[in-house]
Scaffold this active site. Sequence first.
Site, mmCIF file in Angstrom:
data_model
loop_
_atom_site.group_PDB
_atom_site.id
_atom_site.type_symbol
_atom_site.label_atom_id
_atom_site.label_comp_id
_atom_site.label_asym_id
_atom_site.label_seq_id
_atom_site.Cartn_x
_atom_site.Cartn_y
_atom_site.Cartn_z
ATOM 1 N N THR A 130 1.007 -1.130 0.024
ATOM 2 C CA THR A 130 0.017 -0.012 -0.052
ATOM 3 C C THR A 130 0.951 1.167 0.048
ATOM 4 O OG1 THR A 130 -1.415 1.295 1.442
ATOM 5 C CG2 THR A 130 -0.290 -0.200 2.466
ATOM 6 N N ASP A 132 -0.012 3.883 1.332
ATOM 7 C CA ASP A 132 -0.232 4.693 2.472
ATOM 8 C C ASP A 132 0.738 4.662 3.659
ATOM 9 O OD1 ASP A 132 -2.478 5.548 0.896
ATOM 10 O OD2 ASP A 132 -3.837 3.816 1.821
ATOM 11 N N GLU A 226 -5.247 13.829 2.330
ATOM 12 C CA GLU A 226 -6.652 13.675 1.799
ATOM 13 C C GLU A 226 -7.390 13.248 3.044
ATOM 14 O OE1 GLU A 226 -7.135 10.279 -0.733
ATOM 15 O OE2 GLU A 226 -5.968 9.031 0.548
ATOM 16 N N HIS A 258 -4.228 9.775 -8.271
ATOM 17 C CA HIS A 258 -3.633 8.461 -8.375
ATOM 18 C C HIS A 258 -2.301 8.494 -9.172
ATOM 19 C CE1 HIS A 258 -7.965 7.454 -7.242
ATOM 20 N NE2 HIS A 258 -7.269 5.949 -7.023
ATOM 21 N N ARG A 261 0.179 6.636 -7.567
ATOM 22 C CA ARG A 261 0.369 4.989 -7.734
ATOM 23 C C ARG A 261 1.003 4.397 -9.043
ATOM 24 N NH1 ARG A 261 -5.666 2.901 -5.794
ATOM 25 N NH2 ARG A 261 -5.430 3.711 -3.760
#
Length: 328
Positions: A130, A132, A226, A258, A261
Amino acid sequence: MSPKTTKKIAILTSGGDAPGMNATLVYLTRYATSSEIEVFFVKNGYYGLYHDELVPAHQLDLSNSLFSAGTVIGSKRFVEFKELKVREQAAQNLKKRQIDYLVVIGGDGSYMGAKLLSELGVNCYCLPGTIDNDINSSEFTIGFLTALESIKVNVQAVYHTTKSHERVAIVEVMGRHCGDLAIFGALATNADFVVTPSNKMDLKQLESAVKKILQHQNHCVVIVSENIYGFDGYPSLTAIKQHFDANNMKCNLVSLGHTQRGFAPTSLELVQISLMAQHTINLIGQNKVNQVIGNKANVPVNYDFDQAFNMPPVDRSALIAVINKNII
């Protein structure tokens, strides 16, 4: 029928895609094959596991995947996996194919899915995939360092136009409910200050901080996480821009979205993935099952599910204080 002697593993990617997921498939397959372990891929995450979408790894061409973002085996949202009967079918699909171990690459929701499968007798391993960086059992998650690089590249571009036109730039980055992308992104780009879930600012506080920066220079770059503005009573970023514009502080909004990513994994990302993949295959060789794999100080580590789930998040308040020293 002769008894089965070759170990078999199935690998799936779950949750949001992250740069380095494909590299993880490459390294796991390489190290497993060299250990004479047969590898299968599960297409589309837990959805594919339930629908029996398993294919032998040799049927997929991974030759160009090491440096590519995304996940070539797909990932689908599948809330039905919370249902016991769905998980039982997934476990049965593994059993009928005589799969010995399941390797899950994903975030905290993916980890919980693996833990629930382990309670049905499936031998599971989890790798932190991930951007994050919100998996407490790993210092850095797969995809985080690459997403950080994308933030650096984009903020660098934003900085030049912001300075040229004497503006305020508010750059929104991902992270879900974790501020690490914003914090490390601010450190990497020398942003003027940062706003994260652990140091939220309302409009008045945000305006005050910007004005303090503008006392010493004619531009300001702010990085915000965010899921803050536009939620829980906080104004939207559009409303903030309108307020700033109306008060002679021309503002540009930049949501990286995005794009974070989509970068090719960085060198350090690939090194960490390689080490964690090798560690995973070593654990399989030892038959040490139901393990969560991560990294600490660039060294692979492993924990059982309960250990991993009970680890607290890292306190980033000292880093935030360093970044925000000019607005305090």
